[in-house]
Motif scaffolding. Structure first.
Motif, PDB file in Angstrom:
ATOM      1  N   UNK A  82       0.821  -1.212   0.000  1.00  0.00           N
ATOM      2  CA  UNK A  82       0.000   0.000   0.000  1.00  0.00           C
ATOM      3  C   UNK A  82       0.853   1.260   0.000  1.00  0.00           C
ATOM      4  N   UNK A  83       0.445   2.215  -0.819  1.00  0.00           N
ATOM      5  CA  UNK A  83       1.092   3.533  -0.795  1.00  0.00           C
ATOM      6  C   UNK A  83       2.377   3.632  -1.590  1.00  0.00           C
ATOM      7  N   UNK A 108      10.346  -6.528  -1.333  1.00  0.00           N
ATOM      8  CA  UNK A 108      11.306  -5.451  -1.641  1.00  0.00           C
ATOM      9  C   UNK A 108      12.721  -6.022  -1.806  1.00  0.00           C
ATOM     10  N   UNK A 162      16.189  -4.225  -3.388  1.00  0.00           N
ATOM     11  CA  UNK A 162      16.114  -2.981  -2.612  1.00  0.00           C
ATOM     12  C   UNK A 162      16.620  -3.273  -1.192  1.00  0.00           C
ATOM     13  N   UNK A 216      17.440  -3.371   2.807  1.00  0.00           N
ATOM     14  CA  UNK A 216      16.501  -3.412   3.930  1.00  0.00           C
ATOM     15  C   UNK A 216      16.090  -2.026   4.442  1.00  0.00           C
ATOM     16  N   UNK A 221      16.229   0.892   2.975  1.00  0.00           N
ATOM     17  CA  UNK A 221      15.465   1.625   1.958  1.00  0.00           C
ATOM     18  C   UNK A 221      14.045   1.051   1.858  1.00  0.00           C
ATOM     19  N   UNK A 271      10.579   3.064   2.383  1.00  0.00           N
ATOM     20  CA  UNK A 271       9.504   3.106   1.388  1.00  0.00           C
ATOM     21  C   UNK A 271       8.187   2.598   1.960  1.00  0.00           C
ATOM     22  N   UNK A 272       8.285   1.579   2.816  1.00  0.00           N
ATOM     23  CA  UNK A 272       7.058   1.038   3.408  1.00  0.00           C
ATOM     24  C   UNK A 272       6.421   2.055   4.352  1.00  0.00           C
ATOM     25  N   UNK A 302       6.788   5.326   4.082  1.00  0.00           N
ATOM     26  CA  UNK A 302       6.221   6.332   3.180  1.00  0.00           C
ATOM     27  C   UNK A 302       4.867   5.867   2.662  1.00  0.00           C
ATOM     28  N   UNK A 303       4.834   4.611   2.265  1.00  0.00           N
ATOM     29  CA  UNK A 303       3.595   4.053   1.735  1.00  0.00           C
ATOM     30  C   UNK A 303       2.495   4.075   2.774  1.00  0.00           C
TER      31      UNK A 303
END
Lengths: 254, 444
Positions: A93-94, B399, B404, B406, B408, B412-413, B415-416
């Motif tokens: 998600x996101x 990821x 990608x 760990x 980063x 990103x997670x 941010x998501x």
């Protein structure tokens, strides 16, 4: 040494041994299929190759163009050139597809190299068109709310963008109708060539009508029990897996 | 523009502090002076919070008991500091207006697009508004209170407040560009009491964005801030506070969002700064057909504590309120979320939602969640829920399997996870800035 070489791989999950001295070599430029009944260790092979921590490698070696990958972190294995297309890709998600692929490509940049966004989007759109993925998908969250077919096409899109030396496609055909299967197979066929080795893991022969393998291996109880050409897949289709169990070496599957 | 002090500022402990402070401010508006006097008396009378009070459950009270040593900020700042602050107070290409306050003093003249001034928009400092529009300010000033436990600090705020911002958008006026406030703390051991009053008239539409920052990382501050939003019928106000005081700050933010009929009122809190931040938000819905949204994005790290208490009170029928507070906790940080939905007897056909999500990024972090409902009407749709989880292992593996790394992947997670809030900010420049401050928290 341009090959994916798996030598005597032993893998356990929670103390139960699943792969038993598994050996197989996929030369770069060839497509090999692994077929076998459910529960025989096909997906375990894929996850173990990708370095998943729940899959304990108790023995054996795996070489990617001569480079040992057993013991490496999953992200290192990926950057070394092994791609895994998941049977059940996660929903993130996101995080948009564009940002996800961008992060994967950025992680592959050499020191001093910079990411070039315009070229990236140009290539991304080309590959999406090829895989019949609507361009609006770039701004959608990875796999979130995707149909089965969309998820699998998204896996192949990632593969096309990351350009691995070797790809393991884990049951990429599962859950796909015939049209979706053709699109996915077209995508893989377009990438076939001297720079790519493919290991197709499948339960059904159906996929192999569209991606014709160079070799077919039959897996049972954690190891390869028979290898041959595409005709082996047809035999499995016609006769099922019972004969495999009987043909397996004594002690296997007991 | 600012006062020069002949003597050293007294601290909050000094018995003469109030008198001194009011004389310093020199505001000769009777109702306001009286309000301050009454507030000071209330402040002295009210007890400090105790942990046995439900409204302070789980909170760390030691810092709150030790505020006497702070000195209400005042006096002149060096030109170098002022220049630096003004230069840093520039986050948008185009604004409707801009006010920069440093230790409660204007650091630059108030900016307001003259065209908007002609339409009757008032955007000025609170003290200026009290003098120029005393009746208009009085109509709203402290007419609502969060009623969530910080009554003593609210009284201190009113008694000591020296400046703030008054934004009044008249009926039927819509403004696309944001009004922006930059509030800075500067002097060590300084206490500030900023007050924001945002009034949106009938069918008015405007966005107010407030940045809270410190000029340097090592100074220590007390901040007791208030922000009150009034949305008249059909108004669409959007208010965001980016709380980024330095990490030695004890901050309290006491807010109310008041909505009449057919409004679309949105308020968002972004929290990255402070050693300890206590925030109270009370959404009060006095009219029907309204949609009141309350959001928060919180990234506590190290030993930070974010303590948030909320109320959604539905007084009129047929309105909706939606609260979503999301935390990602790093290090030994702590969060407290205590939220209550109250639906009064007459507030039939209410839709009210309250969600608190906690993403735990460390074993040592602690998230406390206390959601609640109090429903007196019988025909309503209400839900509340809290979730606490860690990074999903199969998502993380996905990821990693793409190469990608760990850290980063985790970034990103997160941010998501926050994107749900960020996209509600409805402003690209603000969204980019918020993503940037969140990223900074990961690099610390």
């Amino acid at each position: 040494m341009s090959n994916l070489e798996i030598k005597n791989l032993n893998v356990s999950i929670n103390g139960t041994q699943i792969l038993k001295d598994f050996s197989l070599t996929v030369p770069k430029g060839e497509v090999h299929a692994i077929m076998g009944p459910n529960g025989t260790g096909k997906s375990t092979l894929a996850k173990a190759l990708a370095g998943h921590e729940d899959y304990e490698i108790t023995g054996g070696e795996v070489f990617l163009d001569g480079e040992q990958i057993v013991g490496k972190e999953p992200d290192e294995i990926s950057r070394a050139g092994l791609f895994m297309a998941f049977q059940y890709p996660s929903e993130i998600p996101g995080v948009t597809i564009a940002n996800f692929i961008r992060a994967a490509l950025t992680a592959r940049l050499e020191e001093g190299e910079t990411f070039k966004a315009p070229a990236f989007y140009k290539e991304l759109y080309e590959k999406m068109d090829l895989l019949k993925i609507d361009r609006s998908f770039t701004s959608r969250s990875v796999n979130e709310g995707f149909s089965g077919g969309e998820k699998k096409r998204c896996e192949i899109l990632q593969m096309a963008m990351l350009k691995p030396g070797y790809a393991v496609l884990d049951e990429t055909d599962s859950g796909l109708d015939i049209d979706a299967l053709k699109v996915v197979a077209d995508g893989v066929n377009q990438m076939r060539g001297p720079e790519l080795g493919v290991l197709l893991i499948t339960h059904y022969q159906r996929l192999l009508n569209y991606i014709v393998p160079d070799k077919v291996h039959v897996m049972f109880d954690g190891r390869i029990v028979q290898s041959g050409g595409p005709e082996l897949a047809e035999k499995l289709e016609a006769e099922g897996y019972d004969w495999v169990k009987e043909a397996a070496p004594a002690g296997a599957g007991a | 523009m600012s006062d020069t002090l002949a003597i050293e500022n007294p601290s909050l402990e000094d018995p003469k502090i109030f008198q001194f402070h009011q004389e310093q401010a020199g505001l000769e508006v009777d109702w306001f002076k009286q309000a301050q006097q009454a507030a000071w008396a209330r402040y002295l009378e009210l007890p400090l919070p105790v942990r046995t009070n439900e409204k302070w459950r789980f909170a760390n009270l030691s810092r709150l008991r030790d505020t006497g040593r702070f000195q209400p900020a005042g006096g002149e700042l060096s030109q170098v500091t002022v220049d630096r602050i003004v230069k840093a107070s520039h986050r948008f290409k185009e604004v409707a207006g801009r006010i920069i306050l440093a230790d409660e003093t204007l650091a630059a003249p108030v900016e307001l697009d003259p065209e908007l001034g002609k339409k009757g928009i008032i955007f000025t400092t609170l003290t200026d508004a009290i003098v120029k529009y005393p009746e208009l300010v009085q109509k709203y000033f402290m007419q609502q209170s969060p009623e969530l436990g910080s009554e003593k600090f609210e009284a201190l705020h009113v008694a000591m407040l020296r400046n703030g911002v008054f934004l009044h958008v008249p009926d039927n006026v819509e403004v696309d560009r944001p009004f922006v406030i930059y509030n800075w703390t500067v002097r060590d051991k300084g206490a500030i009491f900023p007050h924001t009053l945002f009034v949106a008239g009938k069918h008015a539409k405007a966005t107010l964005i407030e940045f809270q920052e410190s000029a340097s990382p090592g100074t220590e501050h007390l901040v007791v801030a208030n922000a009150h939003l009034f949305a008249d019928d059909g108004a669409q106000p959007n208010h965001t506070i980016v709380q980024n005081w330095n990490q030695n700050t004890l901050s309290l933010q006491l807010n109310t969002n008041n909505a009449w009929s057919d409004t679309n009122a949105k308020s968002t809190l972004i929290n990255v700064g402070s050693a300890q931040a206590r925030q109270e938000v009370h959404g009060k819905i006095f009219g029907s057909g309204s949609n009141v949204e309350m959001y928060a994005l919180n990234v506590p790290t190290e030993n930070q504590e974010f303590d948030q208490r909320t109320l959604q009170t539905h007084i009129a029928p047929n309105s909706r309120s939606d609260l979503l507070f999301k935390n990602a906790l790093i290090g030994k940080s702590r969060t407290i979320f205590s939220g209550l939905i109250i639906v009064e007897e007459d507030a039939q056909q209410t839709d009210a939602y309250q969600t608190n999500n906690n993403l735990m990024l460390s074993e040592e972090a602690e998230a406390n969640s206390l959601p609640g409902l109090e429903i007196k009407a019988n025909d309503v749709k209400c839900s509340h829920g809290a979730t606490t989880g860690r990074i999903n292992d199969s998502e993380l593996f996905y990821f990693l399997a793409r190469g990608i790394p760990r850290n980063k992947a985790q970034e990103l997670m997160v941010f998501g996870y926050f994107e749900e809030i960020v996209e509600k900010l409805d402003n690209q420049e603000l969204a980019d800035y918020v993503r940037e401050v969140v990223q900074h928290k990961f690099m610390d």
